[in-house]
Design an enzyme around this catalytic site. Structure first.
Site, PDB file in Angstrom:
ATOM      1  N   GLY A  11      88.370  19.114  56.094  1.00 54.71           N
ATOM      2  CA  GLY A  11      87.385  20.041  55.517  1.00 54.71           C
ATOM      3  C   GLY A  11      87.415  21.417  56.134  1.00 54.71           C
ATOM      4  O   GLY A  11      86.431  22.151  56.069  1.00 54.71           O
ATOM      5  N   GLY A  12      88.542  21.786  56.714  1.00 53.73           N
ATOM      6  CA  GLY A  12      88.643  23.105  57.367  1.00 53.73           C
ATOM      7  C   GLY A  12      88.846  24.218  56.353  1.00 53.73           C
ATOM      8  O   GLY A  12      88.454  24.102  55.191  1.00 53.73           O
ATOM      9  N   GLY A  15      91.040  23.172  53.419  1.00 54.96           N
ATOM     10  CA  GLY A  15      90.300  22.193  52.620  1.00 54.96           C
ATOM     11  C   GLY A  15      89.255  22.857  51.736  1.00 54.96           C
ATOM     12  O   GLY A  15      89.126  22.532  50.550  1.00 54.96           O
ATOM     13  N   ARG A  91     105.290  25.018  65.635  1.00 56.29           N
ATOM     14  CA  ARG A  91     104.705  23.926  64.828  1.00 56.29           C
ATOM     15  C   ARG A  91     104.991  22.576  65.499  1.00 56.29           C
ATOM     16  O   ARG A  91     104.180  21.666  65.453  1.00 56.29           O
ATOM     17  CB  ARG A  91     105.275  23.949  63.414  1.00 56.29           C
ATOM     18  CG  ARG A  91     104.916  25.204  62.626  1.00 56.29           C
ATOM     19  CD  ARG A  91     105.421  25.093  61.198  1.00 56.29           C
ATOM     20  NE  ARG A  91     105.136  26.268  60.404  1.00 56.29           N
ATOM     21  CZ  ARG A  91     105.955  27.318  60.259  1.00 56.29           C
ATOM     22  NH1 ARG A  91     107.125  27.316  60.855  1.00 56.29           N
ATOM     23  NH2 ARG A  91     105.605  28.339  59.504  1.00 56.29           N
ATOM     24  N   ALA A 122      99.943  19.202  56.726  1.00 54.12           N
ATOM     25  CA  ALA A 122      99.848  19.219  58.194  1.00 54.12           C
ATOM     26  C   ALA A 122     101.220  19.469  58.835  1.00 54.12           C
ATOM     27  O   ALA A 122     102.258  19.051  58.313  1.00 54.12           O
ATOM     28  CB  ALA A 122      99.278  17.896  58.691  1.00 54.12           C
ATOM     29  N   ASN A 123     101.206  20.123  59.974  1.00 53.27           N
ATOM     30  CA  ASN A 123     102.435  20.467  60.713  1.00 53.27           C
ATOM     31  C   ASN A 123     102.655  19.572  61.920  1.00 53.27           C
ATOM     32  O   ASN A 123     101.695  19.024  62.450  1.00 53.27           O
ATOM     33  CB  ASN A 123     102.341  21.926  61.178  1.00 53.27           C
ATOM     34  CG  ASN A 123     102.850  22.894  60.135  1.00 53.27           C
ATOM     35  OD1 ASN A 123     103.837  22.619  59.466  1.00 53.27           O
ATOM     36  ND2 ASN A 123     102.150  24.015  60.004  1.00 53.27           N
ATOM     37  N   HIS A 178     110.464  23.407  57.038  1.00 50.91           N
ATOM     38  CA  HIS A 178     109.418  24.422  57.194  1.00 50.91           C
ATOM     39  C   HIS A 178     109.385  24.877  58.656  1.00 50.91           C
ATOM     40  O   HIS A 178     108.485  24.532  59.416  1.00 50.91           O
ATOM     41  CB  HIS A 178     108.077  23.826  56.769  1.00 50.91           C
ATOM     42  CG  HIS A 178     106.947  24.810  56.813  1.00 50.91           C
ATOM     43  ND1 HIS A 178     106.991  26.035  56.198  1.00 50.91           N
ATOM     44  CD2 HIS A 178     105.719  24.739  57.401  1.00 50.91           C
ATOM     45  CE1 HIS A 178     105.856  26.670  56.401  1.00 50.91           C
ATOM     46  NE2 HIS A 178     105.073  25.922  57.139  1.00 50.91           N
TER      47      HIS A 178
END
Ligand code: LMR
EC number: 1.1.1.37
Length: 311
Positions: A11-12, A15, A91, A122-123, A178
Site C-alpha cells: 500500500g505504499g 500501490g 537493487r 519488487a526489486n 532490470h
C-alpha cells in the site's frame, strides 16, 4: 460481464497510484492489501480514492485490507510489497529483505489467488519474479516482471526530449534485465519511421542509453527516501489492462524463457504478447553480434543474482 478484481499487494506510493489508475480506467474493483502495521495507510488510501469517484464518475471501488482473504479470487495481482532502495544502494542490495517478503506474498497468492495473472514490481526485479514463480508454483505464462515497460518508457521519454518531438512517434525497446546492464536497442528505434541513428549523433545516443540504464537511480537520488512510483504504476497498469481486456499488446516484460535468446529457465526482459491467456507469445528480436554481447552481459548479471536466491 462480471467486474474484474485487481489485487494490489503493498500500500505504499506505487500501490496508491496503482489503485487510482485502476479505478480511473474502470478496470475493475481494487483490493489494496498491506500488513496489519499499515492498516491505516491502505484503509485511508481506499477511502480517499473512493471519495474521488463522484468527481471523476467511475464505478470501480477500492477496498483497503490487511486480510489475504479479501485478495482471494483476484484476476490480476500486482506486487509492490518490499523495501525500496536508498541513495548509494543497488537493487541487488534489497535481495535478502525483499525475498523474505516475497516468500510470504508468493505463498499467499498460491493459497488465495492461484488463477491470477501476477505482475511483480519488487526489486531486484528479475530475481524476485523468479522467486515468485518458483514459490507460488503458478504457471509461467501467468507470472511476469514489470520493468521492460518502465525502462522502455524512460528511453522513449529521453529520446523525445532530446529531439523536442512528440513521444507518440517514438518507437523503441529496451531488452534485458532490470539493472545497469539493460539493453536499449538503438538500432531498432525509430521516430516517425526515421531511424533514431539518423536523428541523433552517437555521443547524444550514448548519453540517452546511460541515462536510461540509470533511470531508477536518478530518481532514488532525487527522492532520497524511496524510488520511482508514478511511472512504475503506469507501466504495471498497461500490462494489467492488456491482460484484463485481452488487448494482446506486445510489451517488454520479464518472462520465463525456454531457450529464446539462448536463455533457459530464467526470467528476462523481452517483448511478449499479453492477453487473456497471460503471456501468449514470446517474441525474438533479431540481434547483431554487438547486441548479442550486450544481452549476454545483462543476462550474466541477472543469473548471478538469481543464483544467490535461496528459495
Ligand atoms: C526503478 O527503476 O525506478 C525501480 O527499479 C526502482 C529503483 O530502485 O530504481
Amino acid at each position: 460481464m462480471a467486474k474484474k478484481k485487481i489485487g494490489l499487494i503493498g500500500g505504499g506510493q506505487i500501490g496508491g497510484n496503482l489503485a487510482l489508475l485502476a479505478v480511473q480506467k474502470n478496470l475493475g474493483d481494487v483490493v489494496l492489501y498491506d500488513i496489519p502495521a499499515a492498516e491505516g495507510l491502505v484503509k485511508g488510501k481506499a477511502l480517499d480514492i473512493n471519495q474521488l469517484s463522484a468527481v471523476d464518475g467511475y464505478d470501480s471501488r477500492v477496498l483497503g485490507t490487511t486480510d489475504w482473504k479479501d485478495v482471494a479470487g483476484s484476476d490480476v495481482i500486482i506486487i509492490t510489497a518490499g523495501v525500496p532502495r536508498k541513495p548509494g544502494m543497488s537493487r541487488e542490495d534489497l535481495l535478502d529483505v525483499n525475498l523474505k517478503i516475497m516468500r510470504d506474498v508468493a505463498g499467499n497468492i498460491k493459497q488465495h489467488a492461484p488463477n491470477a495473472f501476477v505482475i511483480n514490481v519488487a526489486n531486484p526485479l528479475d530475481a524476485m519474479v523468479f522467486a515468485l514463480q518458483k514459490i507460488s508454483g503458478l504457471p509461467a505464462n501467468m507470472v511476469v516482471g514489470m520493468a521492460g515497460v518502465l525502462d522502455t518508457s524512460r528511453f522513449k521519454c529521453f529520446v523525445a526530449e532530446a529531439l523536442n518531438t512528440s513521444i507518440r512517434d517514438v518507437e523503441a525497446l529496451v531488452l534485458g534485465g532490470h539493472g545497469d546492464d539493460m539493453v536499449p536497442l538503438v538500432r531498432h528505434s525509430t521516430v516517425g519511421g526515421v531511424p533514431l541513428t539518423q536523428l541523433l549523433p552517437k555521443d547524444k545516443l550514448d548519453a540517452i542509453i546511460d541515462r536510461t540504464r540509470k533511470g531508477g537511480a536518478e530518481l532514488v537520488a532525487l527522492y532520497k527516501t524511496g524510488s520511482a512510483y508514478f511511472a512504475p504504476a503506469a507501466s504495471s497498469i498497461a500490462m494489467a489492462e492488456s491482460f484484463l481486456l485481452d488487448r494482446k499488446r506486445v510489451l517488454p516484460a520479464a518472462a520465463l524463457l525456454k531457450g529464446e535468446y539462448g536463455i533457459s529457465d530464467y526470467f528476462f526482459g523481452v517483448p511478449v504478447q499479453i492477453g487473456a491467456g497471460g503471456v501468449e507469445k514470446i517474441h525474438t528480436v533479431e540481434l547483431n553480434e554487438a547486441e548479442k554481447a550486450e544481452i549476454a552481459k545483462s543476462f550474466d548479471s541477472v543469473k548471478k543474482t538469481v543464483e544467490s536466491v535461496k528459495l
